[in-house]
Each structure stands twice: as structure tokens, then as C-alpha cells.
Write a protein that holds these residues in place. Structure first.
Motif, PDB file in Angstrom:
ATOM      1  N   SER A 107       0.832  -1.217   0.000  1.00 30.32           N
ATOM      2  CA  SER A 107       0.000   0.000   0.000  1.00 30.32           C
ATOM      3  C   SER A 107       0.860   1.257   0.000  1.00 30.32           C
ATOM      4  O   SER A 107       0.557   2.239  -0.680  1.00 30.32           O
ATOM      5  CB  SER A 107      -0.966   0.004   1.182  1.00 30.32           C
ATOM      6  OG  SER A 107      -0.253  -0.162   2.369  1.00 30.32           O
ATOM      7  N   SER A 129      -5.577   2.046 -11.691  1.00 30.69           N
ATOM      8  CA  SER A 129      -6.253   0.861 -11.124  1.00 30.69           C
ATOM      9  C   SER A 129      -5.437  -0.411 -11.356  1.00 30.69           C
ATOM     10  O   SER A 129      -5.590  -1.389 -10.622  1.00 30.69           O
ATOM     11  CB  SER A 129      -7.652   0.724 -11.712  1.00 30.69           C
ATOM     12  OG  SER A 129      -7.561   0.588 -13.097  1.00 30.69           O
ATOM     13  N   GLU A 130      -4.561  -0.415 -12.361  1.00 28.38           N
ATOM     14  CA  GLU A 130      -3.748  -1.619 -12.621  1.00 28.38           C
ATOM     15  C   GLU A 130      -2.522  -1.692 -11.709  1.00 28.38           C
ATOM     16  O   GLU A 130      -1.961  -2.769 -11.489  1.00 28.38           O
ATOM     17  CB  GLU A 130      -3.256  -1.627 -14.077  1.00 28.38           C
ATOM     18  CG  GLU A 130      -4.328  -1.891 -15.102  1.00 28.38           C
ATOM     19  CD  GLU A 130      -3.866  -1.613 -16.536  1.00 28.38           C
ATOM     20  OE1 GLU A 130      -4.286  -2.341 -17.432  1.00 28.38           O
ATOM     21  OE2 GLU A 130      -3.085  -0.653 -16.749  1.00 28.38           O
ATOM     22  N   ASP A 132      -1.956  -1.338  -8.497  1.00 29.22           N
ATOM     23  CA  ASP A 132      -2.081  -2.133  -7.267  1.00 29.22           C
ATOM     24  C   ASP A 132      -1.717  -3.590  -7.475  1.00 29.22           C
ATOM     25  O   ASP A 132      -0.859  -4.142  -6.804  1.00 29.22           O
ATOM     26  CB  ASP A 132      -3.557  -2.161  -6.841  1.00 29.22           C
ATOM     27  CG  ASP A 132      -3.890  -1.078  -5.884  1.00 29.22           C
ATOM     28  OD1 ASP A 132      -3.658   0.085  -6.262  1.00 29.22           O
ATOM     29  OD2 ASP A 132      -4.387  -1.408  -4.790  1.00 29.22           O
ATOM     30  N   GLU A 133      -2.432  -4.180  -8.434  1.00 25.42           N
ATOM     31  CA  GLU A 133      -2.260  -5.614  -8.650  1.00 25.42           C
ATOM     32  C   GLU A 133      -0.860  -5.898  -9.195  1.00 25.42           C
ATOM     33  O   GLU A 133      -0.218  -6.883  -8.822  1.00 25.42           O
ATOM     34  CB  GLU A 133      -3.324  -6.095  -9.624  1.00 25.42           C
ATOM     35  CG  GLU A 133      -3.565  -7.575  -9.480  1.00 25.42           C
ATOM     36  CD  GLU A 133      -4.453  -8.135 -10.575  1.00 25.42           C
ATOM     37  OE1 GLU A 133      -5.307  -7.383 -11.089  1.00 25.42           O
ATOM     38  OE2 GLU A 133      -4.275  -9.322 -10.906  1.00 25.42           O
ATOM     39  N   PHE A 134      -0.398  -5.016 -10.077  1.00 21.89           N
ATOM     40  CA  PHE A 134       0.929  -5.218 -10.653  1.00 21.89           C
ATOM     41  C   PHE A 134       1.994  -5.231  -9.553  1.00 21.89           C
ATOM     42  O   PHE A 134       2.836  -6.129  -9.477  1.00 21.89           O
ATOM     43  CB  PHE A 134       1.251  -4.108 -11.673  1.00 21.89           C
ATOM     44  CG  PHE A 134       2.631  -4.245 -12.253  1.00 21.89           C
ATOM     45  CD1 PHE A 134       2.862  -5.065 -13.351  1.00 21.89           C
ATOM     46  CD2 PHE A 134       3.715  -3.579 -11.680  1.00 21.89           C
ATOM     47  CE1 PHE A 134       4.144  -5.225 -13.871  1.00 21.89           C
ATOM     48  CE2 PHE A 134       4.991  -3.736 -12.187  1.00 21.89           C
ATOM     49  CZ  PHE A 134       5.206  -4.548 -13.291  1.00 21.89           C
ATOM     50  N   ALA A 136       1.645  -5.717  -6.333  1.00 23.17           N
ATOM     51  CA  ALA A 136       1.481  -6.846  -5.403  1.00 23.17           C
ATOM     52  C   ALA A 136       2.160  -8.099  -5.965  1.00 23.17           C
ATOM     53  O   ALA A 136       2.929  -8.778  -5.264  1.00 23.17           O
ATOM     54  CB  ALA A 136       0.003  -7.098  -5.146  1.00 23.17           C
ATOM     55  N   LYS A 137       1.922  -8.393  -7.230  1.00 25.85           N
ATOM     56  CA  LYS A 137       2.504  -9.606  -7.833  1.00 25.85           C
ATOM     57  C   LYS A 137       4.008  -9.460  -8.010  1.00 25.85           C
ATOM     58  O   LYS A 137       4.785 -10.380  -7.747  1.00 25.85           O
ATOM     59  CB  LYS A 137       1.872  -9.858  -9.211  1.00 25.85           C
ATOM     60  CG  LYS A 137       0.482 -10.400  -9.143  1.00 25.85           C
ATOM     61  CD  LYS A 137       0.068 -10.880 -10.529  1.00 25.85           C
ATOM     62  CE  LYS A 137      -1.368 -11.379 -10.514  1.00 25.85           C
ATOM     63  NZ  LYS A 137      -2.056 -11.089 -11.766  1.00 25.85           N
TER      64      LYS A 137
END
Ligand code: S3P
Length: 172
Positions: A107, A129-130, A132-134, A136-137
Motif C-alpha cells: 500500500s 487501477s492496474e 495495485d495488482e501489478f 502486489a505480484k
């Protein structure tokens, strides 16, 4: 040990902490991205755009090895991807190197990087919006390499000088 290497994801504060740490220890400070830009006379974004990431990783590996072998005392901030390619992570465990992973939460990274993504070719084209997920992975994949550092310092919620003092204590 006076070859100090800072490791961490983009936005983890490697350059800020590296500069402060070098002042505190009275050692010269270097940033690997700057060394690469000086060596190639190209910006990192240009290298990615014109020559591609694989070429960038080759240059990064060469510049890093030359630098570590030809300098004795320094604080060096790596790029976020440096330990994850070309076996660069093995350098983090060298007897003459003190490597520090600046561990930052997803975060915190997302909020820092959303503001400055355009200078970072790896995330420049992602929408808010992309991201975050990027991250995290990506952080999950990269953590294996970052965790090879000799010491880990969590940075969330700490002032730069607190982080620097923590590193100095671990060095003693
Ligand atoms: C990268 C991080 C950048 C720079 C290049 C690739 C990465 O360095 O080396 O854009 O793969 O995470 P910073 O971590 O200093 O932004």
C-alpha cells in the motif's frame, strides 16, 4: 564493512536513504541508475525504449560488477530490479558487502508510485487501477531476491533519519 548496498522496490526510498546514510558514515554515495546513465550517456527510459529491457539488464550487470570491484568504500543504491537478474543477488551475500533491504508494504509503494510513475518505464504505462495488482505480484516475485540481503529494515511509517540510524546500528 564499507561496501554498503541498498536494495528495494521502486519507491522504497533507496536514493533518499542512501544519501543520508552516506553523509552520516562519511562515505561517497552512488546510485546504480546514475552510473548506468553516465556510462551509456543515455537515460534509463531511453535505454528501455530504444534497446529493450534485456539489453538494459546486461548493461546493469556489467556496470554493477565493475563498480563493486573497483571501489572499496561506498553507499550504493541499486535499481528495484537489479538483484532479480543475472545472478546479481549473489553479490548481496559477498563477505565484503553489507546489503540492506528496505522493506516497504504494497500500500505504501502504491501510494508513492502512483504520483511518479511516468519516470519509471516498468510501470509508466499502467493505469492507476492496474498499479495495485501489478505491484502486489511483482513485489511477491522479487521478494525472494531482496530477502537475500544481509539485513532487512522495514521502512513503513518511519522517518528517513530513523531508518538511517537503524542501519547504522546494524552495521556496528
Ligand atoms: C527498475 C527500477 C528503476 C530502474 C529501472 C528498472 C525496476 O530503479 O533501474 O527503471 O526494474 O524496478 P529505481 O528502483 O531506482 O526506480
Amino acid at each position: 564493512m564499507r561496501k554498503i548496498i541498498l536494495v528495494g522496490y521502486m519507491g522504497s526510498g533507496k536514493t533518499t536513504i542512501g544519501k543520508l546514510l552516506s553523509e552520516k558514515l562519511q562515505l561517497p554515495f552512488f546510485d546504480l541508475d546514475d552510473l548506468i546513465e553516465n556510462e551509456t550517456q543515455n537515460t534509463i527510459s531511453q535505454i528501455f525504449a530504444e534497446q529493450g529491457e534485456i539489453k538494459f539488464r546486461k548493461i546493469e550487470h556489467t556496470v554493477l560488477n565493475q563498480f563493486i570491484d573497483s571501489n572499496d568504500e561506498f553507499v550504493l543504491s541499486l535499481g528495484g530490479g537489479t538483484p532479480c537478474y543475472a545472478n546479481n543477488h549473489l553479490l548481496l551475500q559477498r563477505d565484503d558487502v553489507f546489503s540492506v533491504y528496505l522493506k516497504t508494504s504494497i500500500s505504501e509503494l502504491v501510494s508513492r508510485l502512483q504520483k511518479e510513475k511516468k519516470h519509471r518505464p516498468i510501470i509508466a504505462n499502467l493505469s492507476d487501477s492496474e498499479i495495485d495488482e501489478f505491484i502486489a505480484k511483482h513485489l511477491f516475485d522479487r521478494s525472494y531476491f531482496y530477502n537475500q540481503s544481509k539485513t532487512i529494515v522495514s521502512v513503513d511509517g518511519k522517518l528517513p533519519l530513523e531508518i538511517v540510524n537503524e542501519i547504522v546500528e546494524k552495521l556496528a
